[in-house]
Design an enzyme around this catalytic site. Structure first.
Site, PDB file in Angstrom:
ATOM      1  N   HIS A 142       0.846  -1.195   0.000  1.00 17.27           N
ATOM      2  CA  HIS A 142       0.000   0.000   0.000  1.00 17.27           C
ATOM      3  C   HIS A 142       0.880   1.244   0.000  1.00 17.27           C
ATOM      4  CE1 HIS A 142      -3.375   2.628   0.811  1.00 17.27           C
ATOM      5  NE2 HIS A 142      -2.721   3.138   1.841  1.00 17.27           N
ATOM      6  N   LYS A 163      -0.771  11.162   1.544  1.00 19.91           N
ATOM      7  CA  LYS A 163       0.073  10.604   0.469  1.00 19.91           C
ATOM      8  C   LYS A 163      -0.415  11.039  -0.911  1.00 19.91           C
ATOM      9  CE  LYS A 163      -0.638   6.358   1.788  1.00 19.91           C
ATOM     10  NZ  LYS A 163      -1.434   6.630   3.006  1.00 19.91           N
ATOM     11  N   ARG A 249      16.633  14.877  15.194  1.00 21.93           N
ATOM     12  CA  ARG A 249      17.077  15.950  14.303  1.00 21.93           C
ATOM     13  C   ARG A 249      18.116  15.467  13.295  1.00 21.93           C
ATOM     14  NH1 ARG A 249      15.991  21.221  15.922  1.00 21.93           N
ATOM     15  NH2 ARG A 249      17.860  21.921  14.811  1.00 21.93           N
TER      16      ARG A 249
END
Length: 321
Positions: A142, A163, A249
């Site tokens: 998917h 998406k 980060r």
């Protein structure tokens, strides 16, 4: 399980190899399955081999001359070697004339014999490539499969992560769509996955509020691609607390995801209001391209930082004197 019949093989390669039926057409429904690619007991396709059987035997001018040079007893033994239990079909290349004895055995055992005007090497290369494509291991995932900067990128994420909207924006920026919602991946070589779109979904992209969009009709032929090799996975993830400060980060280790036994590089992009995901996905793709060329931006920064610290320490030591 993927399989190919001799009839389908003949139809799909007829024009390229100039194929014609010579004998045994009643065996055209014989099939070869995905296991043929990895079965060590029998080869897939090659020139005549009487000791190691092939599912597809190719007889060219040299092979036919060899068979015609054999005496009656040796020729009978050769026929038994050719018509092994694993045999699916025979190709006569280079416009060779069908021997009556070969035609008789092919009809008796319902083994298709096809003629090709091209040389035997061309037949072997084309049929091997064709079967490797059609019989490749398959897995459906998917997501949205895109061609971004000519790199095959699979965009994944939970339902509602955005998406399809992201894919639509990427298409407007000149990138291409391969498949939306369901992507079929085929392992065409030991370390290569090729993504394709199921025929039913081809050209369509579903966007909430707009419904189904025909991308080919709206944006043109270049906005849709039939297939592409998968190189990168971009996963959209909503931070559990909704705070981007909780996200890492400077991710150091490269993430990968295994699909059909192939490790594919994976990048996780946190989703938050105001983030331009299209720009981020393109940047991730550009960074992947640089890494393929041996340029690692994060490592480059770490090396520069270490060098700066070493130089600072050296300068501090010199001031003490």
């Amino acid at each position: 399980m993927p399989s190919v019949s001799v009839q389908r093989l003949f139809t799909d390669n007829r024009e390229r190899l100039d194929l014609c039926w010579l004998a045994g057409q009643q065996g055209s429904l014989r099939v070869v399955t995905v296991g043929a690619l990895s079965d060590s007991t029998a080869g897939l396709i090659a020139h005549l081999n009487l000791t190691h059987p092939h599912r597809f035997q190719v007889l060219g001018a040299h092979e036919m001359a060899y068979l015609q040079s054999l005496d009656e007893g040796a020729l009978a033994t050769a026929w038994e070697g050719i018509f092994s239990s694993e045999l699916v079909a025979i190709f006569l290349s280079e416009g060779c004339v069908l021997l009556p004895a070969l035609a008789e055995r092919a009809e008796q055992r319902s083994i298709p014999v096809m003629g090709a005007s091209v040389d035997s090497t061309s037949v072997i290369n084309q049929i091997r490539h064709y079967l490797s494509q059609e019989l490749a291991e398959q897995e459906s995932l998917h997501g949205v499969f895109m061609v971004i900067l000519e790199v095959g990128v699979l965009i994944t994420g939970d339902s509602g992560a955005g998406k399809s909207e992201l894919a639509l924006e990427l298409i407007t920026r000149g990138n291409g769509l391969v498949a939306d919602d369901v992507v079929e991946f085929y392992r065409i070589t030991p370390d290569t996955l090729q993504g394709r779109c199921p025929p039913l979904l081809r050209d369509f992209l579903e966007v909430r509020g707009l419904g189904l969009l025909n991308i080919r009709s709206i944006f043109g032929e270049t906005a849709v691609r039939p297939r592409k090799n998968l190189k990168l996975i971009v996963h959209l993830e909503r931070p559990s607390s909704g705070d981007l400060n909780t996200c890492e980060r400077l991710p150091m280790g490269r993430q990968t995801q295994s699909i059909l036994g192939v490790a594919i590089p994976r990048v996780v992009l946190p989703v938050a209001v105001g983030r331009n995901l299209a720009v981020l996905v393109e940047a991730a793709t550009r960074n992947f391209i640089l890494e393929q060329r041996g340029i690692n931006s994060t490592q480059e920064f770490i090396d520069r930082q270490q060098q700066f610290m070493q130089e600072s320490c050296a300068q501090g030591d010199s001031h003490e004197f």
